[in-house]
Design a protein around this motif. Structure first.
Motif, PDB file in Angstrom:
ATOM      1  N   LEU A   1       0.262  -3.547   7.420  1.00  0.00           N
ATOM      2  CA  LEU A   1       1.050  -2.400   8.618  1.00  0.00           C
ATOM      3  C   LEU A   1       1.873  -2.728   9.185  1.00  0.00           C
ATOM      4  N   ARG A   2       1.739  -3.834   9.536  1.00  0.00           N
ATOM      5  CA  ARG A   2       2.891  -3.772  10.565  1.00  0.00           C
ATOM      6  C   ARG A   2       4.091  -4.737   9.875  1.00  0.00           C
ATOM      7  N   ASN A   3       3.558  -5.641   9.224  1.00  0.00           N
ATOM      8  CA  ASN A   3       5.162  -5.740   8.399  1.00  0.00           C
ATOM      9  C   ASN A   3       5.998  -4.833   7.043  1.00  0.00           C
ATOM     10  N   GLY A   4       5.527  -3.763   7.893  1.00  0.00           N
ATOM     11  CA  GLY A   4       6.056  -2.421   7.142  1.00  0.00           C
ATOM     12  C   GLY A   4       5.876  -2.807   5.037  1.00  0.00           C
ATOM     13  N   GLU A   5       4.841  -3.205   4.859  1.00  0.00           N
ATOM     14  CA  GLU A   5       4.067  -2.794   3.798  1.00  0.00           C
ATOM     15  C   GLU A   5       3.268  -1.511   3.042  1.00  0.00           C
ATOM     16  N   PHE A   6       3.778  -1.110   4.282  1.00  0.00           N
ATOM     17  CA  PHE A   6       2.789   0.666   4.059  1.00  0.00           C
ATOM     18  C   PHE A   6       4.048   1.492   3.422  1.00  0.00           C
ATOM     19  N   ILE A   7       3.688   2.571   3.164  1.00  0.00           N
ATOM     20  CA  ILE A   7       4.384   3.495   2.718  1.00  0.00           C
ATOM     21  C   ILE A   7       4.082   5.023   2.159  1.00  0.00           C
ATOM     22  N   LEU A   8       4.080   5.756   3.806  1.00  0.00           N
ATOM     23  CA  LEU A   8       3.786   7.353   3.277  1.00  0.00           C
ATOM     24  C   LEU A   8       4.663   8.068   2.346  1.00  0.00           C
ATOM     25  N   PHE A   9       4.437   8.897   1.644  1.00  0.00           N
ATOM     26  CA  PHE A   9       4.469  10.155   1.270  1.00  0.00           C
ATOM     27  C   PHE A   9       4.136  11.045   1.685  1.00  0.00           C
ATOM     28  N   ASP A  10       4.690  12.633   1.890  1.00  0.00           N
ATOM     29  CA  ASP A  10       4.270  13.441   2.661  1.00  0.00           C
ATOM     30  C   ASP A  10       5.167  14.864   3.166  1.00  0.00           C
TER      31      ASP A  10
ATOM     32  N   ALA B   1       1.060  -1.381   0.140  1.00  0.00           N
ATOM     33  CA  ALA B   1      -0.497  -0.186   0.366  1.00  0.00           C
ATOM     34  C   ALA B   1       1.055   1.135   0.163  1.00  0.00           C
ATOM     35  N   VAL B   2       0.486   2.301  -0.772  1.00  0.00           N
ATOM     36  CA  VAL B   2       1.226   3.343  -0.491  1.00  0.00           C
ATOM     37  C   VAL B   2       0.165   4.485  -0.380  1.00  0.00           C
ATOM     38  N   VAL B   3       0.343   5.678   0.888  1.00  0.00           N
ATOM     39  CA  VAL B   3      -0.560   6.181   1.623  1.00  0.00           C
ATOM     40  C   VAL B   3       0.412   7.682   0.614  1.00  0.00           C
ATOM     41  N   PHE B   4      -0.473   8.612   0.068  1.00  0.00           N
ATOM     42  CA  PHE B   4      -0.567   9.980  -0.510  1.00  0.00           C
ATOM     43  C   PHE B   4      -1.483  10.945   0.436  1.00  0.00           C
ATOM     44  N   ASP B   5      -0.369  11.417   1.245  1.00  0.00           N
ATOM     45  CA  ASP B   5      -0.694  13.289   1.718  1.00  0.00           C
ATOM     46  C   ASP B   5      -1.539  14.077   0.522  1.00  0.00           C
ATOM     47  N   LEU B   6      -2.179  14.873   0.991  1.00  0.00           N
ATOM     48  CA  LEU B   6      -2.853  15.560  -0.406  1.00  0.00           C
ATOM     49  C   LEU B   6      -2.189  17.074  -0.725  1.00  0.00           C
ATOM     50  N   ASP B   7      -2.512  17.855   0.064  1.00  0.00           N
ATOM     51  CA  ASP B   7      -1.401  19.266  -0.071  1.00  0.00           C
ATOM     52  C   ASP B   7       0.027  18.879  -0.100  1.00  0.00           C
ATOM     53  N   TYR B   8      -0.114  20.101  -1.108  1.00  0.00           N
ATOM     54  CA  TYR B   8       1.952  20.259  -1.321  1.00  0.00           C
ATOM     55  C   TYR B   8       2.306  18.827  -1.679  1.00  0.00           C
ATOM     56  N   THR B   9       1.534  17.700  -1.381  1.00  0.00           N
ATOM     57  CA  THR B   9       2.422  16.630  -2.086  1.00  0.00           C
ATOM     58  C   THR B   9       2.175  15.384  -2.909  1.00  0.00           C
ATOM     59  N   LEU B  10       0.119  16.138  -4.265  1.00  0.00           N
ATOM     60  CA  LEU B  10       0.456  15.602  -4.990  1.00  0.00           C
ATOM     61  C   LEU B  10      -0.456  16.700  -5.529  1.00  0.00           C
TER      62      LEU B  10
ATOM     63  N   ILE C   1       3.729   2.841  13.892  1.00  0.00           N
ATOM     64  CA  ILE C   1       3.107   1.883  13.395  1.00  0.00           C
ATOM     65  C   ILE C   1       3.457   1.277  12.125  1.00  0.00           C
ATOM     66  N   GLY C   2       5.098   1.535  12.270  1.00  0.00           N
ATOM     67  CA  GLY C   2       5.108   0.595  10.446  1.00  0.00           C
ATOM     68  C   GLY C   2       5.111   0.713   9.522  1.00  0.00           C
ATOM     69  N   CYS C   3       4.727   2.182   9.308  1.00  0.00           N
ATOM     70  CA  CYS C   3       4.916   2.417   8.012  1.00  0.00           C
ATOM     71  C   CYS C   3       5.620   3.569   7.545  1.00  0.00           C
ATOM     72  N   ASN C   4       6.820   3.149   7.109  1.00  0.00           N
ATOM     73  CA  ASN C   4       7.784   3.496   5.972  1.00  0.00           C
ATOM     74  C   ASN C   4       7.398   5.299   5.735  1.00  0.00           C
ATOM     75  N   PHE C   5       8.252   5.710   5.645  1.00  0.00           N
ATOM     76  CA  PHE C   5       7.891   7.184   5.770  1.00  0.00           C
ATOM     77  C   PHE C   5       8.902   8.073   4.650  1.00  0.00           C
ATOM     78  N   VAL C   6       8.433   9.079   4.054  1.00  0.00           N
ATOM     79  CA  VAL C   6       9.567   9.639   2.625  1.00  0.00           C
ATOM     80  C   VAL C   6       9.276  10.673   2.407  1.00  0.00           C
ATOM     81  N   TYR C   7      10.208  11.865   2.672  1.00  0.00           N
ATOM     82  CA  TYR C   7       9.588  13.618   2.525  1.00  0.00           C
ATOM     83  C   TYR C   7       9.899  14.290   1.566  1.00  0.00           C
ATOM     84  N   ILE C   8       9.018  15.062   1.333  1.00  0.00           N
ATOM     85  CA  ILE C   8       8.954  15.962  -0.095  1.00  0.00           C
ATOM     86  C   ILE C   8       9.355  16.404   1.032  1.00  0.00           C
TER      87      ILE C   8
END
Ligand SMILES: [Mg+2]
Length: 171
Positions: free
Chosen positions: A123-132, A8-17, A143-150
């Protein structure tokens, strides 16, 4: 080139998309200026950052769940935006498997999305990533979610950030 995707890929909206804060910059009602661009009641035009449509299509074509998580206080405006902005002729909202919006921590948003999609183990296994673009949201690591900073909100989510983020965690 084949690659590994997270579940799963999680996206922030404002100033990410897209390049605006939807609670500050947008006045309803919206109209479509072009299929991929809206115009608000003051004539302000808004489209997705240039690399975003191809990234979302790629994830969708590869069976990756797509989640939006936004701390926006104006959920009704965000909703109108994703209803009006099209990606290749399809309204953007159809690409999202779960949308979790509203004030509060993104850990709450992402846990709720995982619950809704039956993906709490992933999610616990690290299979989620957030771009924000907001560094404070790095707390999703807890909570196990990876994070990529924009960093550069002039460019938002670029192909380069996307590729490097996936490579770092799912090489
Ligand atoms: Mg943001």
């Amino acid at each position: 080139m084949s690659r590994n995707y997270p579940k799963a890929v999680v996206f922030d909206l404002d100033y990410t998309l897209w390049p605006c804060w939807c609670d500050v910059h947008i006045e309803l009602p919206l109209k479509n200026h072009r299929p991929d661009e809206i115009i608000d009641s003051y004539g302000y035009k808004l489209a997705l950052y240039p690399d975003v449509p191809s990234i979302i299509k790629e994830l969708s074509e590869n069976g990756v769940k797509i989640i939006s998580a936004s701390r926006t206080p104006t959920v009704h405006i965000a909703k109108q935006l994703i209803n009006h902005i099209n990606i290749d002729g399809t309204p953007m909202y159809k690409f999202f498997d779960s949308s979790q919006w509203g004030t509060g921590s993104k850990t709450k948003h992402i846990m709720e999305a995982a619950r809704e999609l039956g993906m709490e183990q992933e999610l616990r296994n690290g299979e989620f990533i957030l771009f924000d673009d907001e560094y404070r949201n790095k707390d999703v690591n807890s909570i196990g979610c990876n994070f990529v900073y924009i960093r550069d909100t002039d460019l938002g989510l670029t192909r380069d950030i996307f590729e490097k983020g996936l490579k770092k965690y799912y090489n």
